[in-house]
Design an enzyme around this catalytic site. Structure first.
Site, mmCIF file in Angstrom:
data_model
loop_
_atom_site.group_PDB
_atom_site.id
_atom_site.type_symbol
_atom_site.label_atom_id
_atom_site.label_comp_id
_atom_site.label_asym_id
_atom_site.label_seq_id
_atom_site.Cartn_x
_atom_site.Cartn_y
_atom_site.Cartn_z
ATOM 1 N N SER A 62 84.231 -52.390 -52.405
ATOM 2 C CA SER A 62 83.779 -51.478 -53.455
ATOM 3 C C SER A 62 82.506 -50.785 -53.002
ATOM 4 O O SER A 62 81.775 -51.307 -52.147
ATOM 5 C CB SER A 62 83.492 -52.265 -54.744
ATOM 6 O OG SER A 62 82.879 -51.446 -55.719
ATOM 7 N N TYR B 291 78.758 -59.202 -59.126
ATOM 8 C CA TYR B 291 79.906 -58.494 -58.547
ATOM 9 C C TYR B 291 79.523 -57.854 -57.217
ATOM 10 O O TYR B 291 80.245 -58.003 -56.214
ATOM 11 C CB TYR B 291 80.406 -57.433 -59.525
ATOM 12 C CG TYR B 291 81.563 -56.608 -59.005
ATOM 13 C CD1 TYR B 291 82.801 -57.188 -58.773
ATOM 14 C CD2 TYR B 291 81.412 -55.241 -58.763
ATOM 15 C CE1 TYR B 291 83.867 -56.435 -58.291
ATOM 16 C CE2 TYR B 291 82.464 -54.481 -58.293
ATOM 17 C CZ TYR B 291 83.689 -55.077 -58.053
ATOM 18 O OH TYR B 291 84.738 -54.328 -57.566
#
Length: 249
Positions: free
Chosen positions: A143, A156
């Protein structure tokens, strides 16, 4: 062997989103597929649809990537059926972003288990086989959160930064072995991940960003296809992709 039609590709998190779209694009090329996820019914439906529409072989197995035995069984199934593994796509992931002050330990641990340990478990069982073959390709969905940390994304992002380290280590360690290492790092993308955010304000903000400026799952799947369908001597180590309308990180 860069003929994508003849490759054997294992995809975790294949029941929806990026995994499902990647499987669909690969099936259209005749690639042999091994699909894995926790939702067996969704895997069965996808396998049936793909084999009905395309000239391809598709098998599937219920798999929890956080369970070492499940990942071992998945790789063993692949070898038993196809005799080799050309690509492992570590795509399973979790993104229940939250503020650190809220102390959502269960969600932190779930992200660590799936995003880091799940990918490592796949590497553990696929890599020795690829070394024996002197060829192979390990791809992990990362990501842009692995490059930038936004509000609520501390843990995250930590899991995504960690996978950048793991995959670069994999690249360095396997030089000369014919094994490729690729990170796929999308920005906002229209997947199911945001729906699992427990904080209602963060969930609404992420869903809004994905809806207004997010890539489609097919956009990201096309990046995976690009990485797979390269000459044997070319390693695409990371692909960072965002919608051209995305302003923030």
């Amino acid at each position: 062997m860069n003929d994508i039609q003849n490759k054997v590709v294992v995809i975790t998190g294949a029941s929806s989103g990026i995994g499902k779209e990647t499987a669909t694009l690969l099936a259209a090329k005749g690639t042999k597929l091994v699909l894995a996820a926790r939702r067996t019914s969704a895997l069965a439906a996808l396998a049936t649809a793909l084999t009905a529409q395309y000239d391809t072989e598709v098998i599937y197995q219920q798999t929890d990537v956080t369970q070492l035995a499940d990942m071992q069984a998945l790789i063993e199934l692949t070898i038993a059926k196809f005799g080799r593994i050309d690509v492992l796509f570590n795509n399973a992931g979790l993104m229940p972003v939250s503020m650190l002050r809220d102390g959502k330990v269960d969600e932190w641990e779930a992200m660590i288990d799936i995003n880091i340990k799940g990918a490592l478990y796949g590497i553990k069982y696929a890599l020795p086989l690829m070394e024996q073959q002197k060829s192979g390709h390990i791809i992990t969905t990362d990501s842009v959160a692995g490059h930038f940390t936004g509000e609520g994304s501390s843990v995250y992002s930590a899991t995504k930064y960690a996978m950048r380290a793991v995959m670069e280590g994999l690249r360095v360690e396997e030089v000369g072995m014919g094994i490729k290492s690729t990170l796929i790092s999308p920005g906002h993308a229209q997947t199911e991940l945001a729906s699992r955010i427990s904080d209602p304000q963060l969930r609404a903000a992420v869903l809004k960003s994905e809806t207004e400026t997010g890539l489609t799952a097919t956009d990201v799947a096309n990046a995976v296809m690009y990485a797979i369908d390269t000459p044997d001597n070319v390693g695409v180590n990371e692909v960072i992709l965002r919608s051209i309308d995305q302003r923030d990180y």
